[in-house]
Design an enzyme around this catalytic site. Structure first.
Site, short mmCIF file in Angstrom:
data_model
loop_
_atom_site.label_atom_id
_atom_site.label_comp_id
_atom_site.label_asym_id
_atom_site.label_seq_id
_atom_site.Cartn_x
_atom_site.Cartn_y
_atom_site.Cartn_z
N ASN B 67 0.83 -1.20 0.00
CA ASN B 67 0.00 0.00 0.00
C ASN B 67 0.87 1.26 0.00
OD1 ASN B 67 -2.57 -1.38 0.24
ND2 ASN B 67 -1.81 -2.01 2.27
N CYS B 76 -5.68 -8.04 -3.77
CA CYS B 76 -6.27 -6.84 -4.38
C CYS B 76 -6.85 -7.24 -5.73
CB CYS B 76 -5.21 -5.75 -4.54
SG CYS B 76 -5.77 -4.37 -5.56
N GLY B 77 -8.17 -7.18 -5.82
CA GLY B 77 -8.84 -7.63 -7.04
C GLY B 77 -8.40 -6.86 -8.27
N ASN B 78 -8.32 -5.52 -8.15
CA ASN B 78 -7.90 -4.73 -9.33
C ASN B 78 -6.45 -5.05 -9.69
OD1 ASN B 78 -10.32 -3.10 -9.72
ND2 ASN B 78 -9.84 -2.29 -7.68
N HIS B 168 -13.27 -7.34 5.03
CA HIS B 168 -14.19 -6.28 4.58
C HIS B 168 -15.39 -6.24 5.50
CE1 HIS B 168 -12.22 -5.76 0.62
NE2 HIS B 168 -11.91 -7.03 0.78
N ASN B 199 -11.14 -3.19 5.59
CA ASN B 199 -11.62 -2.33 4.49
C ASN B 199 -13.10 -2.04 4.76
OD1 ASN B 199 -9.26 -2.49 2.47
ND2 ASN B 199 -9.62 -4.63 3.02
N GLU B 217 -10.19 2.11 1.93
CA GLU B 217 -9.34 0.92 1.96
C GLU B 217 -8.32 0.95 3.08
OE1 GLU B 217 -8.70 -0.13 -2.68
OE2 GLU B 217 -7.54 -1.32 -1.25
N CYS B 226 -12.08 -1.07 -5.40
CA CYS B 226 -11.45 -2.17 -4.66
C CYS B 226 -12.15 -3.45 -5.11
CB CYS B 226 -11.61 -1.94 -3.16
SG CYS B 226 -11.12 -3.35 -2.16
N GLY B 227 -11.41 -4.28 -5.88
CA GLY B 227 -12.03 -5.48 -6.45
C GLY B 227 -12.51 -6.44 -5.38
N GLY B 229 -13.31 -5.68 -2.48
CA GLY B 229 -14.45 -5.03 -1.84
C GLY B 229 -15.74 -5.24 -2.62
#
Lengths: 284, 284
Positions: B67, B76-78, B168, B199, B217, B226-227, B229
């Protein structure tokens, strides 16, 4: 055109994306849109704006500066130092002292070179323009705005107005950490008394040769440093009898220090760092 | 080492600086410091953090995510979608479907290729973990936190807790534009009930197949997307009886849309864009 080469540079944390228009040919009608795009930290590279290094018929190079809102600015002290560093290191000039064309006229730059690299640059920022009409201020005229009380809503401040080719209003403050940048900055920036908008500076005096400085920049908001703003702050300090002409004044900005000297010949000299962050190819 | 090659990519405006550790060898002890440096929009490139694409003995590639505060994240999805795009386009893999190792386990990715370029990626984000101990939540245990009322200072919210390998907490809200991100985000992120931080997501339901979504985040603050998320939001929507399993749910994030599908086999599939912003050399 779906990509172009760029260099990201910063002067005291005031960062721009630099594009060499000797090699690239970004189309005029797209410049504002590209400036907004590259400045975005989310989907672009991330910066306070974009600076073009262009051919000029008056000087070895010309600087054109676009803020992160796409508007074209007239001048930028931190940008000038980086343009000087870029021009020397990329052999657009051979001498260590040369002219740079800007929208507010010709500027003289002198680079200090160490092992072929430029880390410190002195730029002759020209003469401050002090009349209301030159700033410009709405009611124009030839008087100067020095330590003048002004009301902004409920708040009264005493300001000194200085143009370094772009307009600045400088307010003294006892503690720089209390500078009301986010509250008053946007209000004063767009105040109708300043028809072209204005850069808003707060200055805490340490002594005659040392100032603390924070800025809300026209078109960019809070930035880490504003070279023309630091010049305006030093000039205002002399006009208000705190500092002297021909004297080095160290200005502590959020991003670091600049040394400003308002010479007897009327020119304001600014000395400070210029750094290259990265270089590469941007995909449109 | 005074420079390294990088690629800046983003998924829905959630941007990272990607470094290919097959070619570079950023030293372990410097990773956190470099992540902070490159993330700074002032003096670095500018991003939500740094992602390393590393060799792995369990998969063709491994993703490590840092981060912008230097802390190492789990997932991290993205970021995963961009790693998958990078891996395919830079020939670290040959198939269009492959595994990526992360700190929260192995993840399956499938790239959609057009003219040799990857624009859309589907990632199997694995099974959500719903027990308090897995999140983790302080009082641990096997129960689930679904639509549970919680007090944060004076404010009471009903939340659903979901781990997608990173924790999350999802709160429903009537109007996404009123999501109290800056006020409650930092408070809930560090609330002692969540020993590893969390998150914080707010979700407005449009219909069973369409959600509006905003996120604070852990370690980064407000980001465009946030993927993991978005996956947690879709899972929470199913758990609360609004949406269904095996159904495409479009989640509108600040940076754009993701399509989430919680399959009957328990796996959450996430489909969305991945874009390359620029590539070049960073100077330390």
């Amino acid at each position: 055109m779906n990509s172009f080469r760029f260099t990201k540079m910063h002067g005291l944390g005031n960062s721009y994306i630099y594009v060499n228009q000797f090699e690239e040919q970004l189309p005029e009608e797209k410049l504002s849109e590209i400036a907004i795009q590259v400045s975005s930290v989310y989907t672009g590279i991330g910066s306070d704006g974009m600076i073009l290094i262009c051919p000029s018929d008056q000087a070895p190079v010309k600087m054109r500066i676009f803020n992160n809102d796409g508007s074209e600015g007239k001048n930028c002290g931190n940008g000038l130092r980086c343009v000087a560093k870029y021009a020397y290191e990329h052999k657009l000039v051979e001498e260590t002292s040369f002219l740079i064309e800007t929208l507010s006229g010709l500027v003289k730059a002198e680079v200090q070179v160490e092992n072929g690299k430029v880390n410190v640059v002195t730029v002759d920022m020209g003469e401050p323009r002090l009349t209301k009409s030159e700033l410009p201020m709405l009611d124009g005229g030839e008087e100067h705005t020095i330590n003048e009380t002004m009301a902004f809503g409920e708040v009264e401040l005493t300001g000194t107005a200085v143009s370094m080719g772009n307009p600045h209003i400088v307010f003294p403050i006892a503690d720089i950490e209390q500078a009301p940048l986010t509250t008053l900055g946007p209000v004063i920036e767009k105040d109708p008394r300043f028809p072209e908008g204005i850069n808003v500076e707060f200055v805490e005096t340490v002594n005659e040769q040392e100032l603390h400085f924070r800025v809300w920049e026209r078109g960019s908001g809070i930035t880490q440093a504003c070279g023309t703003g630091a010049c305006a702050a030093a000039v205002a300090s002399v006009l208000n009898g705190v500092s002297k002409r021909n004297q080095d004044i160290t200005v502590h900005l959020a991003g670091g220090d600049l040394v400003i000297n308002w010479k007897d010949n009327g020119h304001v000299m600014m000395t400070g760092p210029a750094e290259t962050v990265c270089e590469g190819v941007y995909f449109l």
